[in-house]
Design an enzyme around this catalytic site. Sequence first.
Site, short mmCIF file in Angstrom:
data_model
loop_
_atom_site.label_atom_id
_atom_site.label_comp_id
_atom_site.label_asym_id
_atom_site.label_seq_id
_atom_site.Cartn_x
_atom_site.Cartn_y
_atom_site.Cartn_z
N ASN A 1 124.33 78.21 -73.69
CA ASN A 1 124.49 79.62 -73.32
C ASN A 1 125.29 79.72 -72.02
O ASN A 1 125.67 78.71 -71.42
CB ASN A 1 123.13 80.31 -73.22
CG ASN A 1 122.25 79.67 -72.18
OD1 ASN A 1 122.59 79.63 -71.02
ND2 ASN A 1 121.11 79.13 -72.62
N PHE B 1 112.07 85.81 -66.01
CA PHE B 1 113.25 86.68 -66.01
C PHE B 1 113.43 87.29 -67.39
O PHE B 1 113.02 86.70 -68.40
CB PHE B 1 114.50 85.88 -65.63
CG PHE B 1 114.74 85.81 -64.15
CD1 PHE B 1 113.90 85.04 -63.35
CD2 PHE B 1 115.78 86.50 -63.57
CE1 PHE B 1 114.10 84.98 -61.98
CE2 PHE B 1 116.01 86.44 -62.20
CZ PHE B 1 115.17 85.69 -61.41
N LYS C 1 107.42 91.35 -72.20
CA LYS C 1 107.42 89.93 -71.80
C LYS C 1 106.33 89.64 -70.78
O LYS C 1 105.70 88.57 -70.81
CB LYS C 1 108.80 89.54 -71.25
CG LYS C 1 109.80 89.35 -72.37
CD LYS C 1 111.21 89.08 -71.93
CE LYS C 1 112.13 89.25 -73.15
NZ LYS C 1 113.52 89.05 -72.89
N LYS D 1 103.80 86.86 -72.22
CA LYS D 1 103.87 85.53 -71.59
C LYS D 1 102.81 85.37 -70.50
O LYS D 1 102.79 84.36 -69.81
CB LYS D 1 105.27 85.30 -71.02
CG LYS D 1 106.35 85.45 -72.12
CD LYS D 1 107.67 84.87 -71.72
CE LYS D 1 108.73 85.16 -72.79
NZ LYS D 1 109.77 84.15 -72.86
N1 CTP Z 1 111.61 81.19 -71.37
C1 CTP Z 1 110.88 80.02 -71.41
N2 CTP Z 1 110.96 79.20 -72.51
C2 CTP Z 1 111.72 79.54 -73.56
C3 CTP Z 1 112.46 80.74 -73.54
C4 CTP Z 1 112.38 81.53 -72.42
O1 CTP Z 1 110.18 79.72 -70.45
N3 CTP Z 1 111.76 78.72 -74.60
C5 CTP Z 1 111.51 82.04 -70.17
C6 CTP Z 1 112.82 82.29 -69.49
O2 CTP Z 1 113.10 81.32 -68.52
C7 CTP Z 1 112.60 83.67 -68.87
C8 CTP Z 1 111.65 84.35 -69.83
O3 CTP Z 1 111.03 83.31 -70.57
O4 CTP Z 1 111.94 83.55 -67.62
C9 CTP Z 1 112.28 85.35 -70.75
O5 CTP Z 1 113.11 84.72 -71.63
P1 CTP Z 1 113.74 85.42 -72.94
O6 CTP Z 1 114.38 84.34 -73.72
O7 CTP Z 1 114.60 86.56 -72.54
O8 CTP Z 1 112.46 86.00 -73.62
P2 CTP Z 1 112.00 86.08 -75.09
O9 CTP Z 1 110.53 86.35 -75.03
O10 CTP Z 1 112.46 84.89 -75.80
O11 CTP Z 1 112.64 87.41 -75.65
P3 CTP Z 1 114.00 87.71 -76.45
O12 CTP Z 1 113.52 88.20 -77.74
O13 CTP Z 1 114.66 88.72 -75.60
O14 CTP Z 1 114.79 86.43 -76.55
#
Ligand code: CTP
Length: 410
Positions: A214, A331, A345, A349
């Site tokens: 990414n 984030f 989130k 989380k």
């Molecule tokens: N994150 C993480 N582990 C992952 C993916 C994301 O710890 N496998 C963390 C990122 O570092 C960030 C937060 O989760 O702090 C949000 O990540 P994001 O990918 O935007 O959240 P998602 O819940 O995956 O939502 P989306 O559907 O927007 O992808």
Amino acid sequence: MHPLANPLSDRRIVLCVAGGIAAYKSVELLRLLTKAGASVQVAMTRSATEFVGELTFQTLSGHRVFTDLFDNQQDAEIGHIRVADGADLIVVAPATANVLARITAGMANDPVTAAVLASRAPILIAPAMNVNMWESAAVQANVETLAARGMYFVGPEQGFLACHWIGAGRLSQPAEISEAAAQVLCPQDMAGMKVVISAGGTQEALDPVRFLGNRSTGKMGIALSRAASRRGADVTLVHGPVYSAPNTGAANVAVRSAQQMCDAIVHAQNEADLVVMAAAVADYRPSVVETSKLKKEHFGTSPALALERTEDILATLGASRVGLRPYLVGFAAETENVETAAMGKLQRKRCDMIVANDVSQADRGFGSDENAVELFTAAGHRSSIALTSKDAIAHGILDQALLEMEAQKP
Ligand code: CTP
């Protein structure tokens, strides 16, 4: 702009240069300090002028260089007192064994030792000398005495020395000395805290040459790591491939995949007070990683990739946490419905804060030096930080986390 975003800006620094071959590196240090917005006055010992011309420092600092204690041309008798009085910080780089001994003894017979003795400003010393001199009982005793008096030290580092010896004694890199100067000028309100920060994107291998990745450059996570280190925290920065140099003040752990990042963070967060997940972790990875390079024939005419979920590191930390530590910050990079996504989130989380930013705008977010964010916390706090440097944003995030951590104390 956050007041800690650039601790060197508008500060008056006296750069004291002693007579060692490493004096040439002080020219680069001067350039870095002035570039960061500091006003630098240089003081040199007579022997330092043998290594680097006074004119070089004068031209780059924009100030007359202080080379003689008693020189009518230079406002003589009280010159060293005036220079020392006005300083916010004194940096001695390089500090030779001789200058260290004279500072320890309280001597003031040249512009460098006189400035050090006459000042009430913090003093940062960057020693440089032959390895045997550095390791001598006399020098070590002097360093111990000066540290006990509250002086700060940076380096020396290990390496190949000008005297052809290999060992400890080389002047720290100018960037490291400048970073140490920034730290000395920052309040140490995170001293004693253990902080883990993730930065950059992850790369999920398809085969030995290809990966899914990414656009994250790691700038936000590196800014957070720099801010926490400057405020005195013990920082571990777990970073994927990043485009700028990771923080010199942190323990840096380089990883590639989401799984490697997860393992490193789970390991590092043991007994951490604060974890900030600024990394753009892949949500999916190829289900199969080929051991040899995939050929075009493998994909056929309508290629499709089979993917599987990666572990959500933040959610894992949120679910496995016992009690209130570590304080967890995540984030949310969004392109629409920023608030709803961030609140979702925060709950899903089980973290304490979500830093949300709108990445649909070109002047902020990925790769940019600036960002604008909104903070949402589980404790009910909400605030916005308008477009500013990532360093300023980092300090704003840490301020709010510290405030809430303090409020949680019994
Ligand atoms: N994150 C993480 N582990 C992952 C993916 C994301 O710890 N496998 C963390 C990122 O570092 C960030 C937060 O989760 O702090 C949000 O990540 P994001 O990918 O935007 O959240 P998602 O819940 O995956 O939502 P989306 O559907 O927007 O992808």
